[in-house]
Design an enzyme around this catalytic site. Structure first.
Site, PDB file in Angstrom:
ATOM      1  N   HIS A   1       0.836  -1.198   0.000  1.00 32.77           N
ATOM      2  CA  HIS A   1       0.000   0.000   0.000  1.00 32.77           C
ATOM      3  C   HIS A   1       0.874   1.253   0.000  1.00 32.77           C
ATOM      4  O   HIS A   1       1.576   1.530   0.978  1.00 32.77           O
ATOM      5  CB  HIS A   1      -0.900  -0.018   1.228  1.00 32.77           C
ATOM      6  CG  HIS A   1      -1.871   1.105   1.295  1.00 32.77           C
ATOM      7  ND1 HIS A   1      -1.891   2.012   2.335  1.00 32.77           N
ATOM      8  CD2 HIS A   1      -2.864   1.481   0.465  1.00 32.77           C
ATOM      9  CE1 HIS A   1      -2.859   2.884   2.148  1.00 32.77           C
ATOM     10  NE2 HIS A   1      -3.466   2.592   1.014  1.00 32.77           N
ATOM     11  N   ARG A   2       0.871   1.955  -1.131  1.00 35.08           N
ATOM     12  CA  ARG A   2       1.744   3.127  -1.324  1.00 35.08           C
ATOM     13  C   ARG A   2       3.209   2.720  -1.114  1.00 35.08           C
ATOM     14  O   ARG A   2       4.039   3.529  -0.713  1.00 35.08           O
ATOM     15  CB  ARG A   2       1.340   4.271  -0.405  1.00 35.08           C
ATOM     16  CG  ARG A   2      -0.153   4.582  -0.439  1.00 35.08           C
ATOM     17  CD  ARG A   2      -0.536   5.718   0.504  1.00 35.08           C
ATOM     18  NE  ARG A   2      -1.976   5.680   0.760  1.00 35.08           N
ATOM     19  CZ  ARG A   2      -2.628   6.464   1.613  1.00 35.08           C
ATOM     20  NH1 ARG A   2      -1.940   7.367   2.304  1.00 35.08           N
ATOM     21  NH2 ARG A   2      -3.916   6.344   1.799  1.00 35.08           N
TER      22      ARG A   2
ATOM     23  N   GLU B   1       1.595  -0.314  -5.179  1.00 33.61           N
ATOM     24  CA  GLU B   1       0.450   0.550  -5.470  1.00 33.61           C
ATOM     25  C   GLU B   1       0.911   1.959  -5.805  1.00 33.61           C
ATOM     26  O   GLU B   1       1.866   2.470  -5.219  1.00 33.61           O
ATOM     27  CB  GLU B   1      -0.499   0.605  -4.276  1.00 33.61           C
ATOM     28  CG  GLU B   1      -1.783   1.346  -4.608  1.00 33.61           C
ATOM     29  CD  GLU B   1      -2.503   1.908  -3.394  1.00 33.61           C
ATOM     30  OE1 GLU B   1      -3.711   2.159  -3.512  1.00 33.61           O
ATOM     31  OE2 GLU B   1      -1.870   2.119  -2.346  1.00 33.61           O
TER      32      GLU B   1
ATOM     33  N   ASP C   1      -1.092   5.834  -6.482  1.00 37.59           N
ATOM     34  CA  ASP C   1      -2.248   6.722  -6.614  1.00 37.59           C
ATOM     35  C   ASP C   1      -1.866   7.847  -7.558  1.00 37.59           C
ATOM     36  O   ASP C   1      -0.795   8.453  -7.410  1.00 37.59           O
ATOM     37  CB  ASP C   1      -2.633   7.318  -5.261  1.00 37.59           C
ATOM     38  CG  ASP C   1      -3.134   6.274  -4.281  1.00 37.59           C
ATOM     39  OD1 ASP C   1      -4.009   5.476  -4.660  1.00 37.59           O
ATOM     40  OD2 ASP C   1      -2.649   6.258  -3.133  1.00 37.59           O
TER      41      ASP C   1
ATOM     42  N   HIS D   1      -1.027  10.346  -2.986  1.00 36.31           N
ATOM     43  CA  HIS D   1      -2.365   9.964  -2.547  1.00 36.31           C
ATOM     44  C   HIS D   1      -3.298  11.160  -2.452  1.00 36.31           C
ATOM     45  O   HIS D   1      -4.410  11.149  -2.992  1.00 36.31           O
ATOM     46  CB  HIS D   1      -2.316   9.260  -1.197  1.00 36.31           C
ATOM     47  CG  HIS D   1      -3.680   8.918  -0.675  1.00 36.31           C
ATOM     48  ND1 HIS D   1      -4.401   9.767   0.139  1.00 36.31           N
ATOM     49  CD2 HIS D   1      -4.461   7.834  -0.876  1.00 36.31           C
ATOM     50  CE1 HIS D   1      -5.564   9.214   0.420  1.00 36.31           C
ATOM     51  NE2 HIS D   1      -5.635   8.045  -0.177  1.00 36.31           N
TER      52      HIS D   1
ATOM     53  N   GLU E   1      -4.248   3.371  -9.023  1.00 33.43           N
ATOM     54  CA  GLU E   1      -5.571   3.956  -8.788  1.00 33.43           C
ATOM     55  C   GLU E   1      -5.692   5.313  -9.461  1.00 33.43           C
ATOM     56  O   GLU E   1      -4.828   6.188  -9.295  1.00 33.43           O
ATOM     57  CB  GLU E   1      -5.832   4.117  -7.292  1.00 33.43           C
ATOM     58  CG  GLU E   1      -7.211   4.721  -7.005  1.00 33.43           C
ATOM     59  CD  GLU E   1      -7.517   4.881  -5.530  1.00 33.43           C
ATOM     60  OE1 GLU E   1      -8.506   5.589  -5.209  1.00 33.43           O
ATOM     61  OE2 GLU E   1      -6.771   4.322  -4.700  1.00 33.43           O
TER      62      GLU E   1
ATOM     63  N   GLN F   1      -7.384   0.309 -10.554  1.00 37.31           N
ATOM     64  CA  GLN F   1      -8.489   0.366  -9.601  1.00 37.31           C
ATOM     65  C   GLN F   1      -8.998   1.797  -9.498  1.00 37.31           C
ATOM     66  O   GLN F   1      -8.272   2.765  -9.778  1.00 37.31           O
ATOM     67  CB  GLN F   1      -8.035  -0.118  -8.227  1.00 37.31           C
ATOM     68  CG  GLN F   1      -6.940   0.739  -7.616  1.00 37.31           C
ATOM     69  CD  GLN F   1      -6.558   0.317  -6.218  1.00 37.31           C
ATOM     70  OE1 GLN F   1      -7.289  -0.402  -5.546  1.00 37.31           O
ATOM     71  NE2 GLN F   1      -5.403   0.766  -5.752  1.00 37.31           N
TER      72      GLN F   1
END
Length: 290
Positions: A38-39, A65, A67, A80, A150, A186
């Site tokens: 995650h990140r 990941e 963003d 993010h 994302e 996503q």
């Protein structure tokens, strides 16, 4: 939101069985539960930085990941928040990302905030971290990592999906055929996922659900996504046995976010989710190794 409590299974619980990933366009399989950094490894290093992604790979993350935010001059950067205030430091490094040019963002420090917030985890080198573009990420990691991307706030950044496809094309990361899972896209925005699907129907897509959802509200909407997405991403507290069963019955994988407690990880393994987002890839890797 408070979801249904997750039971904690015995420590010697078996790992997930082979999980099917099927849909109207694809028929692919993920052989084992995947670890999604995650990140990066955001519990150990400043999120969405080279330091964080490098560490996530060292900790055996299967996916990194990213963003996406768009700059005023049309570049995709990896951050993010839609503002710089929380994680950027430096002169002029405040305010909405979309109002800054890439040149302005290049001078921002993306690591010092972590040093200040988590001095027990910080390293001096984190102060030298910068805000990366998506091209920077692909240039560094393509060929040795898989990407879970994302589209953030796409309604405020027209053209984000086209810029994403262009970046994937430049780095030869577009799917080469059925089952190519090097990149997963996503979004909370179904409209954004539909736009990506229109641009490249072979890209595997995952529909995210916000924490205000419940297992029931998600289950009632699953049929809406058949033929579009390959999986769903609920907040971990919303995952119960019925949601996993209903998702799998439709051929969807289920990748809850963001799971940092090892007891919750064990419970989700018992429920046979197909992967998890975690700030601590090392914790999940250790459990799966057992």
């Amino acid at each position: 939101m408070t979801g249904r409590p997750l039971p904690v299974p015995p420590a010697d619980i078996g790992l997930v069985a082979l999980a099917a990933l099927t849909g109207a366009v694809h028929q692919s399989r993920i052989a084992d539960m995947i670890i999604i950094g995650h990140r990066g490894a955001a519990g150990h290093a400043p999120e969405h930085t080279v330091a964080s992604w490098d560490l996530a790979l060292d900790m055996r993350a299967d996916y990194l990941e990213q963003d996406l935010q768009m700059t005023a001059d049309g570049h995709l950067v990896v951050m993010h928040d839609d503002t710089l205030d929380r994680t950027a430091r430096g002169e002029g490094c405040r305010g909405p990302v979309i109002r800054k040019t890439l040149a302005e963002l290049r001078g921002c420090d993306a690591g010092t905030w972590f040093n200040d917030s988590f001095p027990d985890r910080a390293r001096a080198a984190y102060a030298e971290q910068r805000i990366p573009t998506l091209d920077d990420v692909f240039a560094r990691y393509a060929g040795r990592a898989r990407f879970y991307i994302e589209t953030k706030n796409p309604e405020d950044a027209p053209g984000m999906e086209e810029a994403l496809i262009a970046a994937l094309t430049r780095h030869d990361l577009r799917p080469r055929g059925n089952g190519d899972m090097r990149v997963i896209i996503q979004s909370f925005s179904t409209a954004s996922l539909r736009r990506v699907h229109d641009l490249d129907p072979d890209l595997p897509l995952v529909q995210l659900f916000r924490a205000r959802e419940t297992s029931g509200t998600i289950r009632r909407r699953l049929d809406d996504y058949v033929g579009l997405v390959h999986g769903i991403g609920p907040q971990y507290e919303d995952v119960d046995d019925r949601l996993v069963e209903e998702a799998h019955r439709r051929g969807f994988v289920i990748h809850p976010y963001t799971v940092n407690d090892t007891a919750v990880m064990r419970a989700l393994i018992a429920r046979r989710v197909d992967g998890m987002f975690t700030d601590f890839p090392d914790r999940l890797a250790t459990l799966l190794a057992r």
